[in-house]
Design an enzyme around this catalytic site. Structure first.
Site, PDB file in Angstrom:
ATOM      1  N   PHE A 279      -2.343  -1.115   1.847  1.00 40.96           N
ATOM      2  CA  PHE A 279      -1.353  -2.198   1.917  1.00 40.96           C
ATOM      3  C   PHE A 279      -1.384  -2.952   3.230  1.00 40.96           C
ATOM      4  O   PHE A 279      -1.044  -4.116   3.304  1.00 40.96           O
ATOM      5  CB  PHE A 279       0.071  -1.636   1.708  1.00 40.96           C
ATOM      6  CG  PHE A 279       0.256  -0.973   0.385  1.00 40.96           C
ATOM      7  CD1 PHE A 279      -0.307  -1.506  -0.758  1.00 40.96           C
ATOM      8  CD2 PHE A 279       1.002   0.187   0.279  1.00 40.96           C
ATOM      9  CE1 PHE A 279      -0.132  -0.896  -1.999  1.00 40.96           C
ATOM     10  CE2 PHE A 279       1.175   0.811  -0.954  1.00 40.96           C
ATOM     11  CZ  PHE A 279       0.609   0.268  -2.085  1.00 40.96           C
TER      12      PHE A 279
ATOM     13  N   ILE B 277       0.938   8.169   0.440  1.00 45.92           N
ATOM     14  CA  ILE B 277       2.090   8.402  -0.429  1.00 45.92           C
ATOM     15  C   ILE B 277       1.654   8.648  -1.869  1.00 45.92           C
ATOM     16  O   ILE B 277       2.477   8.671  -2.775  1.00 45.92           O
ATOM     17  CB  ILE B 277       3.046   7.182  -0.397  1.00 45.92           C
ATOM     18  CG1 ILE B 277       2.302   5.897  -0.787  1.00 45.92           C
ATOM     19  CG2 ILE B 277       3.676   7.038   0.994  1.00 45.92           C
ATOM     20  CD1 ILE B 277       3.200   4.657  -0.865  1.00 45.92           C
TER      21      ILE B 277
ATOM     22  N   HIS C 297       5.181   9.810   5.244  1.00 49.20           N
ATOM     23  CA  HIS C 297       5.755   8.590   4.668  1.00 49.20           C
ATOM     24  C   HIS C 297       6.256   8.801   3.249  1.00 49.20           C
ATOM     25  O   HIS C 297       6.476   7.844   2.509  1.00 49.20           O
ATOM     26  CB  HIS C 297       4.719   7.453   4.717  1.00 49.20           C
ATOM     27  CG  HIS C 297       4.332   7.070   6.114  1.00 49.20           C
ATOM     28  ND1 HIS C 297       3.181   6.369   6.408  1.00 49.20           N
ATOM     29  CD2 HIS C 297       4.934   7.294   7.308  1.00 49.20           C
ATOM     30  CE1 HIS C 297       3.096   6.183   7.724  1.00 49.20           C
ATOM     31  NE2 HIS C 297       4.138   6.737   8.288  1.00 49.20           N
TER      32      HIS C 297
ATOM     33  N   CYS D 206      17.178  10.492  -5.789  1.00 46.34           N
ATOM     34  CA  CYS D 206      18.461   9.894  -5.432  1.00 46.34           C
ATOM     35  C   CYS D 206      18.606   9.923  -3.920  1.00 46.34           C
ATOM     36  O   CYS D 206      18.370  10.943  -3.275  1.00 46.34           O
ATOM     37  CB  CYS D 206      19.596  10.679  -6.090  1.00 46.34           C
ATOM     38  SG  CYS D 206      21.232  10.204  -5.484  1.00 46.34           S
TER      39      CYS D 206
ATOM     40  N   CYS E   3      25.386  11.689  -9.329  1.00 42.40           N
ATOM     41  CA  CYS E   3      26.339  11.316  -8.274  1.00 42.40           C
ATOM     42  C   CYS E   3      26.537   9.813  -8.136  1.00 42.40           C
ATOM     43  O   CYS E   3      27.351   9.369  -7.327  1.00 42.40           O
ATOM     44  CB  CYS E   3      25.895  11.909  -6.939  1.00 42.40           C
ATOM     45  SG  CYS E   3      24.566  10.995  -6.132  1.00 42.40           S
TER      46      CYS E   3
ATOM     47  N   ILE F 248     -15.346   8.130   4.638  1.00 44.69           N
ATOM     48  CA  ILE F 248     -14.652   9.400   4.802  1.00 44.69           C
ATOM     49  C   ILE F 248     -15.230  10.476   3.878  1.00 44.69           C
ATOM     50  O   ILE F 248     -15.565  11.579   4.303  1.00 44.69           O
ATOM     51  CB  ILE F 248     -13.141   9.252   4.502  1.00 44.69           C
ATOM     52  CG1 ILE F 248     -12.557   8.027   5.202  1.00 44.69           C
ATOM     53  CG2 ILE F 248     -12.394  10.519   4.889  1.00 44.69           C
ATOM     54  CD1 ILE F 248     -12.773   7.968   6.654  1.00 44.69           C
TER      55      ILE F 248
HETATM   56 ZN   LIG Z   1      22.463  11.663  -6.838  1.00 51.58          ZN
END
Ligand SMILES: [Zn+2]
Length: 261
Positions: free
Chosen positions: A47, A115, A133, A141, A169, A250
């Site tokens: 990115f 990620i 990251h 959440c 929640c 790599i």
């Molecule tokens: Zn939650």
């Protein structure tokens, strides 16, 4: 079967590969530190690279994600647009070489800026992968950390044009990544620091070492007495302090140095 480097006498072009293999053989508590360069070889775009997504489209700040329903929808729209790319990506030779180093006990763990979850997909246990990251292959959440799978969120998003709040929640649900403007994950940073200070060899693989605080770890390792090896296609700001620098691909470099295809 190609002859090994030892049998042939070292060719000039392979001298640094032989040196990398030698340094790895000496290590007992190596750390491998990976960045975008190892995953671009699996088809994951970088990115931050010139022409990369973030040079064409400003990243959405964490504060905007929290404050604005429109920013959240845009974040999810962009993420789901990338989903086919992420789902199609498989570990490459570099990931397999890193997994072999962990499996053999040469490396204690891998610290990654990536990620994409490809180190875990290569067979390294969750407890041996420190994600600085976060991870974009699932969501959670922001308040209670309840995990959500992307496939279900995507179906809802495509039907309703929105990702609903946490069923438990009511908190906001977001990919488990660290966004711009979001605090670094404390536990991962602490663990990375401990691992770095215990390392006798620190191998940077595919990171240009420009994103701090993550890029501080190789410097810390070197100052603490570890050998520092940098494998990256382009020069990095720490090349001058490294014991060995290889400006190469790599996967083929780590694969050749570890005997992994
Ligand atoms: Zn939650």
């Amino acid at each position: 079967m190609p002859r090994s480097i030892d049998e042939t006498g070292v060719m000039p072009a392979d001298r640094d590969l032989a040196e990398l293999a030698r340094i790895i053989d000496l290590a007992r508590r190596a750390i491998v530190f990976t960045g975008a360069g190892i995953s671009t070889e699996s088809g994951i775009p970088d990115f931050r690279s010139p022409g990369g997504i973030w040079t064409r489209m400003a990243p959405i700040d964490f504060a905007d994600f929290v404050a604005s329903a429109e920013a959240r929808r845009e974040t999810w729209r962009r993420r789901f647009a990338m989903e086919d790319t992420f789902r199609a990506a498989a570990p490459n030779r570099g990931h397999r070489a890193v997994a072999a180093l962990v499996e053999r006990g040469t490396a204690a763990a891998v610290i990654t800026q990536n990620i994409d979850g490809l180190h875990q997909a290569s067979g390294i246990g969750e407890d041996r992968v420190v994600e600085l990251h976060g991870n974009t292959t699932y969501a959670h959440c922001l308040d209670c950390a309840q995990r959500y799978e992307l496939a279900a969120l995507r179906r809802t998003f495509e039907r309703d044009g929105d990702v609903p709040p946490c069923a438990g929640c009511g908190g906001l649900v977001k990919t488990a990544t660290v966004s711009f403007g979001q605090a670094m994950p404390e536990a991962a940073m602490r663990r990375a620091r401990e691992l770095t200070l215990a390392a006798d060899l620190f191998i940077v693989a595919g990171s240009s070492l420009v994103v701090y605080p993550a890029a501080g770890f190789p410097e810390l390792a070197k100052r603490n007495g570890a050998r520092l090896v940098i494998v990256n296609r382009e020069p990095t700001g720490l090349d001058g302090m490294a014991d060995l620098v290889l400006h190469r691909a790599i996967g083929d470099t780590l694969g050749a140095a570890t005997g992994i295809d």
